[in-house]
Motif scaffolding. Sequence first.
Motif, short mmCIF file in Angstrom:
data_model
loop_
_atom_site.label_atom_id
_atom_site.label_comp_id
_atom_site.label_asym_id
_atom_site.label_seq_id
_atom_site.Cartn_x
_atom_site.Cartn_y
_atom_site.Cartn_z
N ALA A 132 26.75 -64.88 22.59
CA ALA A 132 27.10 -64.32 23.89
C ALA A 132 28.34 -63.43 23.80
N VAL A 149 29.97 -58.78 25.47
CA VAL A 149 29.90 -60.04 26.20
C VAL A 149 28.62 -60.03 27.02
N ASP A 150 27.77 -61.02 26.78
CA ASP A 150 26.49 -61.14 27.48
C ASP A 150 25.69 -59.83 27.41
N SER A 151 25.60 -59.30 26.20
CA SER A 151 24.78 -58.12 25.88
C SER A 151 25.31 -56.82 26.47
#
Length: 303
Positions: A132, A149-151
């Motif tokens: 993540a 962060v989170d793709s």
Amino acid sequence: MRLDDSPLLAGIELGGTKAIVTLARDRHIIDQARWPTTTPAQTLAEMGDHLLAWHRRDPVAAIGIASFGPLHLDPQDPAFGHIGRTPKPGWTHADVRGHFAALLPGLPVGIDTDVAGAALAEGRWGAAQDCAVHIYITIGTGVGIGVVVDSKPVHGRIHPEAGHLRIRRVAGDAFAGVCPFHGDCIEGLVSGPALAARAGGDPAVLPADHPLWDNVAADIGEMLAILILTLSPQRIVIGGGVGLGQQGLLARARARCADSLAGYLVDHAASDMETLIVPAALGNDAGPLGAILIAQQALGDAR
């Protein structure tokens, strides 16, 4: 979805020394061309002409640009898509996104840093899958750092420029650094031009046990420790000609990073560093595939 049903995407990777234009469907590269990065007028024109020829043969659905920086990435900024104050001669204020947007009006055009693109690619297909929070660091002509962060790449007022962090220096190392803005920031200490200056010539001819590499490993290790303490990444991926090119440097940097952390963090002992700090898995394809992912995101946003 079959590969033939995937949109045809164009990726522009603009680096400090080389420029690459890529045609791909998903992660499958169909065609590619490259040039040395010279002046903005010449480099952008060469890439644009090649892209236009591809588009006339088989229309692309979107363009993704992964460029060296610093970049203006706020769409509300009048300078959106321009390069900021860069050490690369002639490129300050170059309108990179605008050039390609004008080339194919109406086509979605995404832009981010080259290291953010590489970070996205390593997260989707490479060494940072299922993480993540992860970081991609390229150590080559410069030192660039992309944080995901989170793709999604981290942006704020601009984007992370941790390559210009100042670090604790090795005792007795008086090298002034080569960064024209900061002297001995991390880029000024361990980039390719910095190593050439420190070695007084080609650093590649120095043996692996030369004292220079101990200092370089210590500097990189200090930077890694700072990033671990501030961002808590699940993976740090190292790429670039210096980062991957010098035998044993990554292992030494891991050890010096653990020394800097001094046992403070759980699961960050020296034995944990081999899975936390890893070489890039996509090799030279990380940058071009990152540009393709930026195009994919631009196309999704447009839809």
